[in-house]
Design a protein around this motif. Sequence first.
Motif, PDB file in Angstrom:
ATOM      1  N   GLU A  71      71.396  51.827  57.614  1.00  0.00           N
ATOM      2  CA  GLU A  71      72.151  50.619  57.971  1.00  0.00           C
ATOM      3  C   GLU A  71      71.251  49.389  57.954  1.00  0.00           C
ATOM      4  OE1 GLU A  71      75.691  52.284  60.910  1.00  0.00           O
ATOM      5  OE2 GLU A  71      73.708  51.835  61.743  1.00  0.00           O
ATOM      6  N   GLN A  72      70.005  49.560  58.400  1.00  0.00           N
ATOM      7  CA  GLN A  72      69.082  48.426  58.382  1.00  0.00           C
ATOM      8  C   GLN A  72      68.791  48.000  56.952  1.00  0.00           C
ATOM      9  OE1 GLN A  72      65.018  49.025  59.013  1.00  0.00           O
ATOM     10  NE2 GLN A  72      64.584  46.902  59.545  1.00  0.00           N
ATOM     11  N   ILE A  73      68.569  48.965  56.078  1.00  0.00           N
ATOM     12  CA  ILE A  73      68.317  48.643  54.674  1.00  0.00           C
ATOM     13  C   ILE A  73      69.528  47.961  54.057  1.00  0.00           C
ATOM     14  CG2 ILE A  73      67.844  49.626  52.386  1.00  0.00           C
ATOM     15  CD1 ILE A  73      66.245  51.826  53.804  1.00  0.00           C
ATOM     16  N   ALA A  74      70.735  48.424  54.422  1.00  0.00           N
ATOM     17  CA  ALA A  74      71.953  47.805  53.898  1.00  0.00           C
ATOM     18  C   ALA A  74      72.078  46.363  54.371  1.00  0.00           C
ATOM     19  CB  ALA A  74      73.173  48.614  54.330  1.00  0.00           C
ATOM     20  N   LEU A  75      71.726  46.103  55.628  1.00  0.00           N
ATOM     21  CA  LEU A  75      71.772  44.731  56.142  1.00  0.00           C
ATOM     22  C   LEU A  75      70.783  43.847  55.393  1.00  0.00           C
ATOM     23  CD1 LEU A  75      72.618  42.558  58.188  1.00  0.00           C
ATOM     24  CD2 LEU A  75      70.902  43.481  59.762  1.00  0.00           C
ATOM     25  N   VAL A  76      69.564  44.350  55.209  1.00  0.00           N
ATOM     26  CA  VAL A  76      68.556  43.588  54.468  1.00  0.00           C
ATOM     27  C   VAL A  76      69.003  43.359  53.029  1.00  0.00           C
ATOM     28  CG1 VAL A  76      66.203  43.691  53.532  1.00  0.00           C
ATOM     29  CG2 VAL A  76      66.627  44.296  55.921  1.00  0.00           C
ATOM     30  N   ALA A  77      69.597  44.378  52.415  1.00  0.00           N
ATOM     31  CA  ALA A  77      70.061  44.248  51.029  1.00  0.00           C
ATOM     32  C   ALA A  77      71.111  43.160  50.912  1.00  0.00           C
ATOM     33  CB  ALA A  77      70.619  45.585  50.540  1.00  0.00           C
ATOM     34  N   GLY A  78      72.030  43.102  51.878  1.00  0.00           N
ATOM     35  CA  GLY A  78      73.052  42.067  51.850  1.00  0.00           C
ATOM     36  C   GLY A  78      72.466  40.668  51.988  1.00  0.00           C
ATOM     37  N   LEU A  79      71.459  40.538  52.843  1.00  0.00           N
ATOM     38  CA  LEU A  79      70.808  39.242  53.023  1.00  0.00           C
ATOM     39  C   LEU A  79      70.031  38.838  51.772  1.00  0.00           C
ATOM     40  CD1 LEU A  79      69.487  39.650  56.683  1.00  0.00           C
ATOM     41  CD2 LEU A  79      71.394  38.217  55.929  1.00  0.00           C
ATOM     42  N   LEU A  80      69.338  39.811  51.172  1.00  0.00           N
ATOM     43  CA  LEU A  80      68.556  39.514  49.966  1.00  0.00           C
ATOM     44  C   LEU A  80      69.461  39.091  48.810  1.00  0.00           C
ATOM     45  CD1 LEU A  80      65.891  42.392  49.940  1.00  0.00           C
ATOM     46  CD2 LEU A  80      65.489  39.955  50.368  1.00  0.00           C
ATOM     47  N   ALA A  82      72.032  37.414  48.924  1.00  0.00           N
ATOM     48  CA  ALA A  82      72.504  36.034  49.114  1.00  0.00           C
ATOM     49  C   ALA A  82      71.370  35.018  49.079  1.00  0.00           C
ATOM     50  CB  ALA A  82      73.242  35.934  50.455  1.00  0.00           C
ATOM     51  N   GLU A  83      70.146  35.462  48.835  1.00  0.00           N
ATOM     52  CA  GLU A  83      68.994  34.569  48.834  1.00  0.00           C
ATOM     53  C   GLU A  83      68.977  33.677  47.596  1.00  0.00           C
ATOM     54  OE1 GLU A  83      65.706  34.715  51.143  1.00  0.00           O
ATOM     55  OE2 GLU A  83      67.660  34.793  52.144  1.00  0.00           O
ATOM     56  N   ASP A  84      68.358  32.527  47.751  1.00  0.00           N
ATOM     57  CA  ASP A  84      68.090  31.646  46.614  1.00  0.00           C
ATOM     58  C   ASP A  84      66.887  32.196  45.870  1.00  0.00           C
ATOM     59  OD1 ASP A  84      67.511  29.654  44.809  1.00  0.00           O
ATOM     60  OD2 ASP A  84      66.864  28.194  46.328  1.00  0.00           O
ATOM     61  N   PRO A  85      67.047  32.676  44.650  1.00  0.00           N
ATOM     62  CA  PRO A  85      65.910  33.255  43.928  1.00  0.00           C
ATOM     63  C   PRO A  85      64.717  32.317  43.825  1.00  0.00           C
ATOM     64  CG  PRO A  85      67.962  33.722  42.781  1.00  0.00           C
ATOM     65  CD  PRO A  85      68.291  32.741  43.864  1.00  0.00           C
ATOM     66  N   GLY A  86      64.977  31.007  43.764  1.00  0.00           N
ATOM     67  CA  GLY A  86      63.895  30.044  43.638  1.00  0.00           C
ATOM     68  C   GLY A  86      62.967  30.011  44.837  1.00  0.00           C
ATOM     69  N   ALA A  87      63.428  30.533  45.981  1.00  0.00           N
ATOM     70  CA  ALA A  87      62.587  30.542  47.185  1.00  0.00           C
ATOM     71  C   ALA A  87      61.611  31.701  47.188  1.00  0.00           C
ATOM     72  CB  ALA A  87      63.472  30.605  48.430  1.00  0.00           C
ATOM     73  N   TRP A  88      61.788  32.631  46.244  1.00  0.00           N
ATOM     74  CA  TRP A  88      60.954  33.828  46.209  1.00  0.00           C
ATOM     75  C   TRP A  88      59.950  33.737  45.069  1.00  0.00           C
ATOM     76  CZ3 TRP A  88      61.231  38.339  49.316  1.00  0.00           C
ATOM     77  CH2 TRP A  88      62.175  38.255  50.345  1.00  0.00           C
ATOM     78  N   PRO A  89      58.791  34.364  45.237  1.00  0.00           N
ATOM     79  CA  PRO A  89      57.812  34.391  44.141  1.00  0.00           C
ATOM     80  C   PRO A  89      58.450  35.005  42.894  1.00  0.00           C
ATOM     81  CG  PRO A  89      56.802  35.157  46.174  1.00  0.00           C
ATOM     82  CD  PRO A  89      58.272  35.039  46.453  1.00  0.00           C
ATOM     83  N   LEU A  90      58.010  34.541  41.754  1.00  0.00           N
ATOM     84  CA  LEU A  90      58.616  34.934  40.483  1.00  0.00           C
ATOM     85  C   LEU A  90      58.752  36.445  40.301  1.00  0.00           C
ATOM     86  CD1 LEU A  90      59.765  33.941  37.803  1.00  0.00           C
ATOM     87  CD2 LEU A  90      57.421  33.918  36.879  1.00  0.00           C
ATOM     88  N   PRO A  91      57.744  37.271  40.645  1.00  0.00           N
ATOM     89  CA  PRO A  91      57.879  38.718  40.408  1.00  0.00           C
ATOM     90  C   PRO A  91      59.034  39.377  41.165  1.00  0.00           C
ATOM     91  CG  PRO A  91      55.586  38.139  40.796  1.00  0.00           C
ATOM     92  CD  PRO A  91      56.403  36.936  41.168  1.00  0.00           C
ATOM     93  N   PHE A  92      59.519  38.728  42.256  1.00  0.00           N
ATOM     94  CA  PHE A  92      60.558  39.353  43.074  1.00  0.00           C
ATOM     95  C   PHE A  92      61.960  38.853  42.750  1.00  0.00           C
ATOM     96  CE2 PHE A  92      56.706  39.283  45.816  1.00  0.00           C
ATOM     97  CZ  PHE A  92      56.495  40.649  45.875  1.00  0.00           C
ATOM     98  N   ARG A  93      62.080  37.800  41.970  1.00  0.00           N
ATOM     99  CA  ARG A  93      63.391  37.174  41.771  1.00  0.00           C
ATOM    100  C   ARG A  93      64.387  38.115  41.106  1.00  0.00           C
ATOM    101  NH1 ARG A  93      61.187  31.185  39.795  1.00  0.00           N
ATOM    102  NH2 ARG A  93      60.044  30.771  41.753  1.00  0.00           N
ATOM    103  N   GLY A  94      63.927  38.931  40.191  1.00  0.00           N
ATOM    104  CA  GLY A  94      64.836  39.860  39.532  1.00  0.00           C
ATOM    105  C   GLY A  94      65.118  41.118  40.332  1.00  0.00           C
ATOM    106  N   LEU A  95      64.489  41.242  41.524  1.00  0.00           N
ATOM    107  CA  LEU A  95      64.636  42.456  42.325  1.00  0.00           C
ATOM    108  C   LEU A  95      65.453  42.239  43.594  1.00  0.00           C
ATOM    109  CD1 LEU A  95      60.921  43.685  42.150  1.00  0.00           C
ATOM    110  CD2 LEU A  95      62.843  44.514  40.781  1.00  0.00           C
ATOM    111  N   LEU A  96      65.979  41.022  43.754  1.00  0.00           N
ATOM    112  CA  LEU A  96      66.642  40.697  45.008  1.00  0.00           C
ATOM    113  C   LEU A  96      67.890  41.531  45.270  1.00  0.00           C
ATOM    114  CD1 LEU A  96      66.236  36.809  45.101  1.00  0.00           C
ATOM    115  CD2 LEU A  96      65.043  38.514  46.492  1.00  0.00           C
ATOM    116  N   ARG A  97      68.434  42.135  44.253  1.00  0.00           N
ATOM    117  CA  ARG A  97      69.610  42.999  44.438  1.00  0.00           C
ATOM    118  C   ARG A  97      69.255  44.483  44.309  1.00  0.00           C
ATOM    119  NH1 ARG A  97      74.528  40.424  44.460  1.00  0.00           N
ATOM    120  NH2 ARG A  97      74.468  38.191  43.994  1.00  0.00           N
ATOM    121  N   SER A  98      67.966  44.799  44.316  1.00  0.00           N
ATOM    122  CA  SER A  98      67.561  46.189  44.137  1.00  0.00           C
ATOM    123  C   SER A  98      67.351  46.881  45.480  1.00  0.00           C
ATOM    124  CB  SER A  98      66.264  46.265  43.318  1.00  0.00           C
ATOM    125  OG  SER A  98      65.155  45.857  44.100  1.00  0.00           O
ATOM    126  N   TYR A  99      67.661  48.170  45.499  1.00  0.00           N
ATOM    127  CA  TYR A  99      67.463  48.970  46.709  1.00  0.00           C
ATOM    128  C   TYR A  99      65.976  49.092  47.041  1.00  0.00           C
ATOM    129  CZ  TYR A  99      67.486  52.947  49.900  1.00  0.00           C
ATOM    130  OH  TYR A  99      67.299  53.773  50.992  1.00  0.00           O
TER     131      TYR A  99
END
Length: 248
Positions: A71-80, A82-99
Amino acid sequence: QMGVHPEQLLLLSFSRRGVADLRSRVAAGLGRSFTAIPASTFHSLAFRLLEAHGGRSGRWERLPSFLTGPEQIALVAGLLAAEDPGAWPLPFRGLLRSYTLASEVADFVLRCQENLVSPAALAEQARRRADWRALPEFLGRYREALAHEGRIDYGTLQAEAVALLEDPEVASQVAEQYHYLLVDEYQDTTVAQARLLQGLCRQHRNITVAGDPYQSIYSFRGAALTNVADFPLAFPDAAGRPARRLVL
């Protein structure tokens, strides 16, 4: 010690199995009939503190329910997601919807809570870690989401209990209930759990812990090996003298 009622003791251990073993050993040592000695894991004690005094913090309008690991991972996944990809370092932007990233970030925020690392403190550390750039604000949003949904994870539970014991009235009530603390498996405690013990015994200074640093195997789950080495200075007596250390 003569004249100490069993109800005034509090036995604490890292696991439920450890609690059961500690209770049976103390019972055998007493060698007489007695009322049940309070014995608990750190998490159970923290939840009872939140149950009894959580309204004083103003953060929880009702007793929160626990998040399981998934459940905690699911909550974090939902928040990620909805994140603005531009706020994250480039290597992580394509992973924001990954488990995979959600699982890693969920573990990261849990360790922050167990080490009492606030978003502000994390932001200070992130100045030296470019790959942590987005994590301080995310930690703040994660905490807000927990409060909004009335949920809590195990790390946040410990941090909330520590904060409650900073209230002198709460600390006084708990100290009146438990005059002596006996703690086993101290080598497996987190930073937050060590602080929790400091809050519990601040008024009476009656605490004995047993720990073997060579048996600490839970660093991956937040255990702080330095707790054993730091114990004498972290738990001075009423006169300010370091706690005694007995090597068996």
